[in-house]
Write an enzyme that holds these catalytic residues in place. Sequence first.
Site, PDB file in Angstrom:
ATOM      1  CE  LYS A  34     100.362  74.371  12.244  1.00 49.36           C
ATOM      2  NZ  LYS A  34      99.908  74.954  13.506  1.00 49.36           N
ATOM      3  NE  ARG A 104     105.521  76.787  14.669  1.00 53.74           N
ATOM      4  CZ  ARG A 104     105.146  77.898  14.028  1.00 53.74           C
ATOM      5  NH1 ARG A 104     104.011  77.938  13.389  1.00 53.74           N
ATOM      6  NH2 ARG A 104     105.921  78.963  14.050  1.00 53.74           N
ATOM      7  N   GLY A 113      90.494  76.752  17.443  1.00 53.48           N
ATOM      8  CA  GLY A 113      89.840  76.341  18.689  1.00 53.48           C
ATOM      9  C   GLY A 113      90.808  75.535  19.523  1.00 53.48           C
ATOM     10  CG  MET A 115      98.144  75.970  22.581  1.00 54.94           C
ATOM     11  SD  MET A 115      99.563  75.038  23.124  1.00 54.94           S
ATOM     12  CE  MET A 115     100.537  75.066  21.657  1.00 54.94           C
ATOM     13  NE  ARG A 348      96.946  77.472   6.248  1.00 54.88           N
ATOM     14  CZ  ARG A 348      96.645  78.025   7.382  1.00 54.88           C
ATOM     15  NH1 ARG A 348      96.359  77.291   8.415  1.00 54.88           N
ATOM     16  NH2 ARG A 348      96.619  79.331   7.514  1.00 54.88           N
ATOM     17  CG  HIS A 464      54.391  79.153  -1.043  1.00 60.58           C
ATOM     18  ND1 HIS A 464      54.575  80.507  -1.172  1.00 60.58           N
ATOM     19  CD2 HIS A 464      53.831  78.723  -2.198  1.00 60.58           C
ATOM     20  CE1 HIS A 464      54.112  80.888  -2.360  1.00 60.58           C
ATOM     21  NE2 HIS A 464      53.653  79.823  -3.002  1.00 60.58           N
ATOM     22  NE  ARG A 626      53.328  67.290  -8.089  1.00 59.68           N
ATOM     23  CZ  ARG A 626      53.957  67.783  -7.041  1.00 59.68           C
ATOM     24  NH1 ARG A 626      54.831  67.027  -6.378  1.00 59.68           N
ATOM     25  NH2 ARG A 626      53.753  69.007  -6.644  1.00 59.68           N
ATOM     26  CD  GLU A 739      54.776  62.578  -3.380  1.00 58.41           C
ATOM     27  OE1 GLU A 739      55.474  63.537  -3.017  1.00 58.41           O
ATOM     28  OE2 GLU A 739      53.816  62.708  -4.161  1.00 58.41           O
ATOM     29  CB  SER A 758      59.726  61.052 -10.073  1.00 57.66           C
ATOM     30  OG  SER A 758      60.493  62.152  -9.650  1.00 57.66           O
ATOM     31  CB  CYS A 826      61.370  65.555  -8.696  1.00 58.15           C
ATOM     32  SG  CYS A 826      59.877  64.814  -8.022  1.00 58.15           S
ATOM     33  CE1 TYR A 846      64.063  62.813 -12.932  1.00 57.94           C
ATOM     34  CE2 TYR A 846      63.949  60.838 -14.297  1.00 57.94           C
ATOM     35  CZ  TYR A 846      63.336  61.795 -13.498  1.00 57.94           C
ATOM     36  OH  TYR A 846      61.995  61.721 -13.250  1.00 57.94           O
TER      37      TYR A 846
END
Length: 879
Positions: A34, A104, A113, A115, A348, A464, A626, A739, A758, A826, A846
Site C-alpha cells: 500500500k 492503514r 487477517g 488489521m 493494486r 488409480h 512402457r 524411478e 525417463s 513422466c 522434455y
Amino acid sequence: MQGICEKILALPAQRYVYDFDQPSEGGRELLGGKGVGLAEMTQLGVPVPAGFTITTDACRAYMSNGKALPDGLDGEVDEHLRALEEKTGKRFGDANDPLLVSVRSGAAVSMPGMMDTILNLGLNDDAVQGLARTTGNERFANDSYRRLIQMYGQVVDGIDAHRFEQALTELKKSRGAAQDVDLSAEDLADLIDTYKRIYREETGRDFPQDPREQLTRAVRAVFDSWDAPRAQVYRRTYDIPESLGTAVNVVQMVFGNKGDESGTGVAFTRDPSTGEQGLYGEFLANAQGEDVVAGIRTPEPLAAMEKKLPRAFEQLLETMRRLEEHYRDMQDIEFTVEDNELYLLQTRSAKRTAAAGVKAAVDMVGEGLISREDAVARIDPAQLDQLLHPMIDPTAEWEVAAKGLNASPGAASGKIVLDADSAEQRGKAGESVILVRWETTPDDIHGLIQAAGVLTAHGGMTSHAAVVARGMGKPCVAGCDALSIDLAGHTITLGGHTLAEGDVLTIDGGTGAVIVGEVRLVPPQVNDDLETILGWGDEYRRLNVRANADTPEDAAKARDFGAQGIGLCRTEHMFMAEERLPVVRAMIMAENEEGRRKALDELLPMQQADFEAILEAMAGLPVTIRLLDPPLHEFLPPLEEAKDERVRRRVKQLQESNPMLGTRGCRLGLQWPEIYEMQVRAIIRAARAVEDRTGEAPLVEIMHPLVAFQEELRRLRELTVRVAEEAPDVEYLCGTMIELPRACIRADEIAQQADFFSFGTNDLTQTALGFSRDDAEGKFLTQYLEDGVLQKNPFETLDVGGVGDLMRIAVERGRSVKPGLKLGICGEHGGEPRSVAFCHELGLDYVSCSPYRVPLARLAAAQAALAASGAAEYAAAGG
Ligand code: PEP
Ligand code: MG
C-alpha cells in the site's frame, strides 16, 4: 581507535518514516504494498491524500524489541506529522479545523487477517465540534467520531464488534430509523455517549482524547496484528515469511460522506471476469468506503457517477488510464471524492479470472503496453485449469459438505452411483453420474469412462482414480476421509449427510470440495487468446512437452493441446480393458510357460492394434511405450471371488504384503520374459504396419520400468534387440524409467544400456521418501501438511531437496557416460508448474504429463526459460 569511534557515531540513525512524496529505495519490502502504491502515485502526480509510511523495519524492530517501539520512531513521527500539517493547512487535534488521518496496515504482500484500517483518527470531544463548524455539517462530524470510537475500540482495544453494533441497532429501533442515514445529528451525539460508555466499561479507561496517543496506540495495534493467530495461519498457508513485517500508512482523511458532491467507489481498469475494456466498478454517493464493504448501503454501477460527479468522473477515467500505463497491468482502484475533488486511496494489480488474465495480456501486447515475454510470464499456469475444464460458477452459492484431495481439476454435478456397471449404464443412457467408490480399481474403468466425475474415500494423487481421471480430463476428488459407503444399503454418508444412490452431488476436483446437491457450472473457456499466449510461449521454451496417453483418443487430444509426443504409454491400461482382463488373468494364473504363451498369443494382435492406432495418431512425433509394470495384484481376482481351489491356491501364491515393492516392473519381464517378448513384438509389428500404410516410420521408444541394476536392463535390452530383429529395418530406441533411488545413484552404469531415461517421479517419490503412494495422502501426510511438517504434497510438487537431488545425480552420472542421453520425466510432476521449472533447470529434454495439463506445462516451461534468461519483468508462476 578514536577514528573508528567517530565513524560509528557519525553513522546516520536508522530511518523509519517516509513521506509519500519522498523517494525511498526500499520498495515494497520496506514500505509495504500500500505504501509503495501511495508513494508511486504521488510521484506520478495522481491525486492521492498526503501522508507518510512507517516502514517494515520499524515493525521488525518492534517485534525483536519485545514489543517496544524502536528508539527515535516517536520523534520521526512527530516530524512527519508537522510536515503533514503544513501540507494540509490543518493541525492534529485542532478544536477548529482538525487534521484527521486514517491508519492503514500494509505488508509487502497483501494479507487478509491483519488489521486493515482505522478512519477519522484525531477526533476528540473538541475536534468534533471544529469539524462540524468547518464543514457546516454536524451530522457528518458526529458520524465520523462515532465511527472512530467503534473502529478504534475494536481493533486497538479488542472490544467485541457486537457491542457497538447492538447499540446502533437499539438506537435505530428506538428512533424508528430504518437505516443509519436516517439518524439525526442529535441521535449520533447520543450514540457517541453510548459508545464512550461501552469503551469505558470494556477497557476501564476513557476513550483517549489526545490524538497523538491515539496514533501511537493505533501504530502498535497494526504491528501487533502481524502477530495475530489468523495472520500467522494465512502466512503459513501462502508461504509468506514471518520475517517480512508490516508497514503502517498514516494518511490524511478525505471524506466521501460530506454531501452530494462527495462519494466513494472502487474501479477496475478492465473487467476482472472477462478482461474486456470498459467501465467496471461501483460507486456510492455521499458515503465512506466502509459503508460499501459492510454492505450497509448498496452501491450503484460506476457509470452512475458520470451524471452525479462529472468532473471527478472524467478525472477518474484519465487517472485509470495513466495508472494502467504506468503499472502496465490491470489495476483495482479505491477512490473517494470530497467536494468534487478526486483522491485515490489505493491501486493494486487486480485479481482476475484466468480468462480475463489471458485476454488482458494479449490485448496489452496489442496496445503496446507490454512485451510478448511479459504476457507469457504473467499468466499463472495453475489458473489455466480454469480455462480447460468446467468450473463452479463463481456467482453460485454453495456449502462444502466434505473435502478430499483435488486429484483432477474441473467440476461436475451428477447422481450418485456406487458401482461401475450402473455408472456405465446410466452414463450411456445420458444421465450425469458421479461414481462414488471407496477406491477405484482397473475393474471400474468402464464406469469411469461414462461417469461425469469420480469421488473416492481412499487413495492419493497417484491413485488409480486420480491418474485415470486426469488422463480423461474428468474431475476427481480422491481420499475423501469424511466419505463412508454402505454398498448393501445403497447409501453414503458424507460429513454428517446421509445420501442415497441417485441423489445429486457436485464435486470440484480443482479444490477437493464435495457439495450436496447441484451447483451451477460454467463451461470451459478455451479460446484464441489462450492459443496466442501459448504460441508465444512456445517460442521461448527449451523443454519439449509430451503427454502421458494410452489410447488413440487421448493421443489425439494431447496433440490438439500441443503435445510433442507421448512420453508414457502405460500398456497395462490396455490389459485392463473389460474383454482382455480374463485373458490377462489366465496368463498370470498359468502355472507354466506354455499356459502363459497361449494367453499371450491371444493378446498379441490386440496389443498390436492398440499400438498401431496410437502410433498413427502421433505420426511424426516420438512415442514412448512402457512395458508391463503394475504389481500383479492389480490384475488378480479377489480371493473371495475365486471358486476353484486351483485358482485360490494360485491367487494366494501370488499375493504379496508390499505389492508396490514386489513382483512388478522389469522384475515381471525377467521372471516371465515371454510377456515382454510379446509386447516388443507387438510394438515392432505395429511400427512396421504403420510405416507400410503411411510411408512414414513411427518414432518408437521402448521403455523398461522399475530398473535398479545395470544387469536388469542389460538382459532386457538383449531381449528387446533379439525380438526386434524379427523386423530388422524397424528403428526404435530402448531406454528405461529412472524411478528407484539406486537407479539414480548408478545412472552411469545404467546409461550404458539405455538410449534414454525417463524419470518416474511417482515411484521415485514413494521410494526415496518411503511414503506409500497408495496410503500416505489419506493418512499421515494430510496431518504433515496441516501441521506444517511439510509445506507441499511431494506427490504433487517435486521434493526438490530429496527427489530433486537424486534426479540431479542421475542426470550428471547418466550424461557423464553418454553426453547426448535423452532425458525426460513422466511422473505426475511433469505437469506441475514448479516441478516443470526444476526440470528446465536440470536440463531435461522434455516433460510429459496428462493431456489436459499439456497447455499448463507448455506455459510453465516457457516461463522457466524466460525466468532463467531474465527476459521478462515478472516472476513466473503468478509472481
Ligand atoms: C512413475 O512412477 O512416476 C510413473 C510415471 O509410473 P507409474 O505412475 O505408472 O508407476
Ligand atoms: Mg512408476
